[in-house]
Design an enzyme around this catalytic site. Structure first.
Site, PDB file in Angstrom:
ATOM      1  N   ASP A 187       0.851  -1.187   0.000  1.00  0.00           N
ATOM      2  CA  ASP A 187       0.000   0.000   0.000  1.00  0.00           C
ATOM      3  C   ASP A 187       0.894   1.247   0.000  1.00  0.00           C
ATOM      4  O   ASP A 187       2.113   1.160   0.140  1.00  0.00           O
ATOM      5  CB  ASP A 187      -0.874  -0.050   1.267  1.00  0.00           C
ATOM      6  N   GLU A 227       2.626   5.121  -4.025  1.00  0.00           N
ATOM      7  CA  GLU A 227       2.644   6.073  -5.141  1.00  0.00           C
ATOM      8  C   GLU A 227       4.006   6.779  -5.320  1.00  0.00           C
ATOM      9  O   GLU A 227       4.264   7.163  -6.478  1.00  0.00           O
ATOM     10  CB  GLU A 227       1.533   7.110  -4.947  1.00  0.00           C
ATOM     11  N   ASP A 265      -9.219   3.459  -1.701  1.00  0.00           N
ATOM     12  CA  ASP A 265      -9.997   3.773  -0.501  1.00  0.00           C
ATOM     13  C   ASP A 265     -11.361   4.342  -0.857  1.00  0.00           C
ATOM     14  O   ASP A 265     -11.620   5.554  -0.704  1.00  0.00           O
ATOM     15  CB  ASP A 265      -9.221   4.748   0.381  1.00  0.00           C
ATOM     16  N   HIS A 287     -13.369  -5.148   2.791  1.00  0.00           N
ATOM     17  CA  HIS A 287     -12.404  -4.413   3.614  1.00  0.00           C
ATOM     18  C   HIS A 287     -13.063  -3.155   4.161  1.00  0.00           C
ATOM     19  O   HIS A 287     -13.834  -2.490   3.478  1.00  0.00           O
ATOM     20  CB  HIS A 287     -11.178  -4.060   2.776  1.00  0.00           C
TER      21      HIS A 287
END
Length: 926
Positions: free
Chosen positions: A510, A513, A608, A666
């Protein structure tokens, strides 16, 4: 019995959108194409544009300023290519004309829209000239010369043009500095040895101004015409525009929106960014590839192999402008001619996706905020107690000590090793999260990952040669440089140390970026060409360093300015390599940031999202886009990550999510639980039932992934891929197919007990009952009570299914059921790939079974084309044939009569076949 109601053929409503984007930006501007001058239709547009401008000048009392030169009035609004694309700038006539461009003010656009450029290229704006063009063994090489400088610094006056006719359906065009080497993406691409002999395209050039004109031979359709606007090639501003043959354009990720992009002055920015999926924002990954449907049903694709910050401007001409701030212009064009073939050809360049382990296709459960390993364990036990399928349990960052990678909270997660052992005993798996930011504040000698990383020099550095320090979950952090081979070894050793305590099965990478809670670093970013380039694309935050590291940060291969969009790919590559060395099995990795070729190393989730109906709706174009990008293992957080879900939303989302190629529920912390056990008995049962349906289809799904791995087929597939001649399918993104055979029509709105979906022409069979529906290609209203998901099997298909269990391991031991959906000609076809589900390179090593199924003239045949010992462990128990027109008098299995049943809805079922998968056989009904 399912009920259907035929409707007039209208498209379903788009996902409901609340305004979330930024305020509209001042618009920029464009140029005219020699190719349209003289066309009657466009001449009318020119006249209309001219008259409109004159009328507006009269009624505005002169607010539009002085009358523009005639050459500017000749350019229709839709063909105005932007000459002043800078954002946050009010473009004045003085600014525009200083660049030698036309200035015509247009009425202000609607809120959230960009509108027609005020400043645009005149037809005679100086560009490059093609000075020479010579044949080579693979194509051509040319020299481009610019005699008048453009308006960005460090214009490159002489360019080299390389053209390679790589295959009959693939063309490679590269434009770079003729004199000086430039950064190029370090991505391995195929090198051809001979020129294509019979290309299905024809390539011509305009010499002055230089332009590429590419046509499809069979239809004459112009696929590219870059004479519509000048080519600009400066050191940090590269721009090339083209006309498009239609408005039906897809790809260009990662963004949230409809599958088909709007060409209504729409700019898409590609710069990896950590932000909750929001319309108009540049999101986690960068995919400079588009697919375009041509009138008549042909398709082509274009890939720009460039990893710098870029934007792609779309306009209604139809036209497109590539605008990047580094590297080279390295284009691959794929001629299809159908959309499936385009995506296969694209993956022949970037690489086919990895074959996932079978357990990766089961149901995954996670949340941030379990609080402890015991609480995590309680959720696993509750799932088992209700016999709800689950293959993997995950943990978010709360398992760590102070959110530091490779650590374990010894108080709250002390029992984690025991939990993992228990999962393994039950045929289940464990996946944990890792972030690339390594805590830099622990006392020296107390945190090996940072101490050793510092010693080995594996972190991103500032321009001063010191580790760049940002801030992520553990506080101040350094960032691993995955372009450095030494980092791969350090990463492996860290994972080995942790694996010795917690033998994880997969990794969730995660924040790659890379994400940073501050802009740039703790010291900001230095002045200079990388952090303050002459042109900054329309990135969220208006700065390349917004919520990431400085573009000037130094990495082993190049500067971060060039490598930013590759960060997630490079981390996935290092992680896949480490997992293979640690476990000796197929790696499972889920990555947030992605780049072309990512599918070779990881899957992806859509980030998200929120517990809202529109987020569920937008997940379908999201997963279909990643199918185009060669990352078939994709899904969204089922029931939504942030916010609180409702029972109805979560039930509907579990139904849809059960058909994501990657299915994970999730949830964030401080919200109510949303795993299936948290709901009422009715909702829990509906969720369990749809997961059992998914597990019954695992043999079919696994075979689709094999075909993706072998030849680049898509798994989740837009309807237009299978029905490219049916224009009604081109904009559909509220339904999708698994492979060519299974149509999924989910409910995406609250408070309804029916759903409207498009059913392409032909016979389709209800998955659950086998009852048929004949469609001429129309919208049908289908019954959809809360406990039901509409699934339909396409005529002519054979689906291998299996009695479902609560894990993939249990399911794989159960008998197979083959579902035959007869075509109108009473034929059908299907296949099955079978191996041990986890070993590396089973196909490449021959350790697999491949069985082909066929029906013709009332005879079903199972033909074993390749066999392994795994196939002897599973039996074919049942054959169901949908669409048998007449009741059979008898059924013969390998010539021996066999009992059967036949229902009024034309379903023939033969049970207790008792054949192993390794045995070929035939079954005939008379």
């Amino acid at each position: 019995m399912m009920s259907y109601q035929k409707l007039t053929t209208t498209q379903p409503a788009a996902c409901q959108v609340e305004e979330e984007g930024a305020a509209p930006m001042p618009s920029g501007h464009g140029k005219l194409a020699p190719w349209w001058v003289g066309s009657g239709l466009l001449l009318a547009a020119v006249l209309l544009s001219t008259i409109t401008v004159w009328v507006l000048r009269q009624v505005s009392g002169g607010w539009l300023g002085p009358t523009p030169p005639p050459k500017c009035l000749l350019v229709p609004e839709s063909h105005r290519f932007d000459c002043y694309p800078e954002r946050r700038v009010v473009v004045t006539q003085e600014l525009c004309e200083s660049r030698g461009c036309c200035f015509i003010q247009s009425p202000p656009p609607a809120e959230g829209k960009q509108g027609v450029p005020w400043c645009f290229y005149p037809p005679d704006f100086p560009s490059y000239t093609l000075e020479s063009l010579n044949q080579t063994a693979l194509g051509m090489v040319g020299l481009l010369v610019r005699r008048e400088k453009a308006y960005y610094p460090q214009d490159v006056e002489r360019l080299r043009l390389d053209v390679e006719f790589e295959t009959d359906t693939r063309l490679h065009i590269k434009i770079t500095d003729a004199a000086n080497p430039r950064y190029e993406v370090p991505l391995g691409v195929p090198r051809v040895m001979k020129r294509a002999e019979n290309p299905i395209y024809s390539l011509n050039f305009s010499w002055d101004p230089f332009g590429v004109l590419l046509q499809r031979k069979a239809t004459g359709t112009v696929l590219l015409n870059t004479t519509v606007a000048p080519l600009i090639f400066a050191d940090q501003f590269l721009q090339i525009s083209t006309s498009l043959p239609s408005k039906f354009l897809y790809g260009l990720g990662e963004h949230r929106g409809s599958l088909m992009h709007s060409l209504d002055w729409n700019t898409l920015t590609l710069w990896a960014r950590d932000v909750s999926p929001t319309e108009s924002f540049n999101l986690y990954g960068a995919h400079p590839f588009y697919l375009l449907m041509e009138e008549g049903g042909n398709a082509h694709g274009v890939f720009l192999l460039n990893s710098n910050a870029m934007e792609v401007a779309l306009q209604p001409a139809p036209g497109l402008t590539w605008r990047t701030i580094g590297g080279v212009l390295d284009f691959y064009i794929f001629l299809g001619p159908d959309p499936n073939m385009v995506i296969q050809q694209y993956q022949q360049v970037i690489g086919f996706p990895a074959m996932p382990p079978i357990w990766a296709l089961g149901f995954h459960l996670c949340r941030w905020g379990y609080g402890s390993s015991n609480e995590t364990w309680q959720t696993v036990r509750a799932m088992r107690n209700y016999q709800i399928p689950q293959d993997a349990q995950w943990n978010d960052i709360d398992y760590m000590d102070g959110y530091r990678d490779f650590t374990l909270d010894s108080q709250k997660f002390a029992s984690l090793p025991s939990l993992v052992e228990d999962l393994h005993k039950h045929g289940q798996h464990y996946v944990m999260i890792l972030d690339p930011g390594i805590s830099s504040t622990s006392p020296r000698g107390s945190y090996w990952p940072f101490d050793e990383g510092l010693r080995r020099g594996v972190f991103l550095n500032t321009t001063q040669g010191q580790p760049l320090i940002g801030q992520v979950w553990p506080g101040f952090t350094a960032f691993a440089d995955f372009s450095n081979p030494d980092t791969h070894q350090w990463w492996l050793e860290n994972l080995q140390h942790f694996y010795a305590h917690v033998p994880f099965d997969g990794l969730w990478i995660d924040m790659n970026e890379p994400s940073n809670f501050m802009d740039g670093s703790e010291d900001g970013c230095p002045p200079g060409e990388f952090d303050s380039p002459p042109y900054t694309p329309a990135v969220l935050g208006d700065s390349l360093s917004a919520k990431t590291v400085c573009a000037s940060a130094k990495q082993k291969v190049s500067v971060h300015y060039n490598l930013h969009n590759l960060y997630g790919l490079m981390e996935a590559k290092a992680t896949a390599s480490a997992l293979i060395k640690i476990r000796g099995k197929r790696p499972f990795i889920l990555s947030r940031s992605t780049f072309p070729s990512q599918g070779r190393y990881s899957g992806h989730w859509l980030g998200d999202n929120r517990s809202q109906w529109k987020d569920m709706c937008y997940s379908i174009p999201g997963l279909l886009s990643f199918s185009l990008f060669g990352i078939p293992l994709v899904g969204a957080d089922i029931c939504g990550f942030s916010g609180s879900t409702s029972e109805e939303l979560c039930t509907r989302w579990m139904q849809l999510g059960a058909f994501y190629p990657f299915a994970r529920n999730h949830n964030t912390q401080n919200e109510k639980a949303q795993d299936p056990t948290a709901f009422s008995p009715a909702a829990r049962t509906a969720m369990k039932d749809v997961l059992l349906t998914r597990y019954s289809l695992l043999p079919f799904l696994y075979t689709l992934f094999h075909r993706a791995h072998l030849q680049g087929d898509t798994v989740a597939r837009p309807l237009f891929f299978e029905f490219p001649w049916d224009k009604a399918t081109w904009e559909l993104d509220r339904q999708f197919l698994w492979g060519r055979s299974l149509l999924v029509t989910p409910v995406l709105e609250p408070g309804v007990d029916s759903v409207t979906g498009y059913v392409p022409q032909g016979t389709w069979y209800d998955f659950y009952t086998g009852s048929s529906v004949n469609s001429s290609g129309e919208m049908l209203k289908m019954s959809a009570p809360l406990e039901h998901l509409n699934l339909h099997i396409r005529e002519g298909s054979i689906l291998p299914t299996q009695k479902p269990g609560t894990t993939t391991e249990v399911t794989r031991r159960n008998p197979l059921r083959l579902i035959v959906a007869l075509s109108s000609h009473a034929t059908a076809w299907g296949d099955l790939f079978w191996d041990d589900g986890e070993s590396l390179d089973t196909f490449e090593k021959g350790n697999y079974s491949y069985v082909m199924f066929n029906v013709t003239q009332n005879i079903f045949t199972s033909t074993v084309l390749h066999a392994s010992t795994e196939a002897t462990k599973v039996t074919i128990g049942t054959l169901s044939v949908f669409g048998v027109q007449k009741p059979p008098s008898k059924v013969l299995l390998n010539g021996q009569e066999k009992p059967f049943s036949y229902l009024d809805n034309q379903v023939l079922t033969v049970s207790d076949l008792g054949m192993t998968l390794s045995q070929g056989f035939s079954l005939q009904w008379l």
